[in-house]
Design a protein around this motif. Structure first.
Motif, short mmCIF file in Angstrom:
data_model
loop_
_atom_site.label_atom_id
_atom_site.label_comp_id
_atom_site.label_asym_id
_atom_site.label_seq_id
_atom_site.Cartn_x
_atom_site.Cartn_y
_atom_site.Cartn_z
N HIS A 238 0.85 -1.19 0.00
CA HIS A 238 0.00 0.00 0.00
C HIS A 238 0.88 1.24 0.00
O HIS A 238 2.08 1.18 0.29
N SER A 239 0.26 2.37 -0.33
CA SER A 239 1.02 3.60 -0.60
C SER A 239 1.77 4.12 0.62
O SER A 239 2.84 4.72 0.48
N LEU A 240 1.25 3.91 1.83
CA LEU A 240 1.92 4.40 3.03
C LEU A 240 3.29 3.75 3.19
O LEU A 240 4.29 4.42 3.46
N GLU A 241 3.33 2.43 3.04
CA GLU A 241 4.60 1.70 3.13
C GLU A 241 5.54 2.11 2.01
O GLU A 241 6.72 2.40 2.24
N ASP A 242 5.02 2.15 0.79
CA ASP A 242 5.88 2.42 -0.36
C ASP A 242 6.47 3.82 -0.28
O ASP A 242 7.66 4.02 -0.59
#
Length: 302
Positions: A238-242
């Protein structure tokens, strides 16, 4: 279904191996062992060497590989440095992290990770810890709930969702995924329902497992334990991790601001191997649904 057969195909297996650039006799770490798919491939390509696996989920321990070169640490990877030291490892040649929830965890309803099954509001990757999704839903105050749904779920109408949750819990504790789904479904419509529910569950799971803080710990420790020229391979879902991984590897900070020394020179610890994240092939997507949101980033320790 528990055990080895309930774990699905490892995502981007060959791309992960290419990223690690495995050396004969090297020392490698798989911090998200799971079903052991990536670890088995690493061992297949190693001639000698060592592989240390980490997984805090007791179910994953059933998949332990019988190989003298391999050890499986039943702990969260935030303890990476401590356990490497315990096993006499001063530096490693590659580290692989396949983040997020395993297919097995999604497929076991009583773990509470999936919107597909009714089960207890649990969501703990390590079932020995105390905080559960049920405790969050029922015991957090309104402000705390709004914060986590906005920050970790990127939910735009978080205040409406929290109003519905707080109203519902006046009638008794919310205990199951089905109850939460029924409440959250009133805050979305039509085709967006499943995506919205997935964001709700994602936010709770991240809070339960303190995932963002643990990821930051991992990246900071990776910088310390990797040998010069060692590879860091991180797969996010997901975008938060990436965003966090991208900022750290490119800028040396989690905020995305370039770290510089007194003289204005960039303070970077990694060389980016792939400028853009690697994504799954069309062929893999056809057989492995979990791969659809995966992004793979590879960097080399300077």
């Amino acid at each position: 279904m528990r055990g080895l057969m309930s774990y699905h195909n490892p995502v981007m297996l060959l791309e992960c191996m290419d990223g690690l650039a495995i050396k004969d006799g090297g020392i490698y770490v798989d911090v998200t062992f799971g079903g052991g798919g990536h670890s088995k491939e690493i061992l297949k390509r190693l001639k000698g060497g060592r592989l240390i696996g980490f997984d805090q989920d007791a179910d994953a321990l059933e998949n332990k590989i019988d190989d003298d070169r391999f050890v499986l640490v039943p702990q969260n990877f935030k303890y990476l440095k401590n356990y490497l030291k315990m096993y006499g490892v001063s530096g490693v040649d590659g580290l692989l992290a396949d983040l997020g929830v395993s297919s097995h965890q999604f497929d076991v309803g009583e773990r509470g990770f999936s919107i597909r099954f009714d089960g207890p509001l649990d969501m703990r990757m390590n079932q020995k810890t105390d905080l559960t999704a049920e405790k969050i839903i029922n015991d957090y105050d309104e402000d705390a709930l709004v914060r986590l749904f906005r920050e970790y779920g990127e939910i735009k109408n978080a205040k409406k969702l929290v109003f519905e949750i707080v109203s519902a819990r006046l009638g008794g504790r919310i205990k199951t995924t089905a109850e939460l789904i029924d409440i959250a479904s009133s805050c979305t419509v039509g085709k967006m329902r499943n995506k919205y529910l997935a964001q709700v569950f994602q936010a709770l799971r991240i809070e339960v497992n303190d995932e963002m803080a643990v990821l930051k710990d991992l990246l900071l420790q990776a910088k310390e334990v990797l040998n010069p020229g060692g590879r860091l391979v991180v797969m996010t879902y997901h975008s938060l991790e990436d965003r966090l991984v991208k900022n750290y590897l490119r800028k040396g900070s989690f905020s995305g601001e370039l770290e510089k020394d007194f003289f204005g020179n960039p303070l970077l610890d990694f060389k980016i191997i792939n400028k853009k994240p690697i994504v799954s092939s069309v062929e893999e997507l056809a057989i492995n649904n979990r791969a659809r949101s995966a992004k793979l980033r590879v960097a080399e320790k300077l």
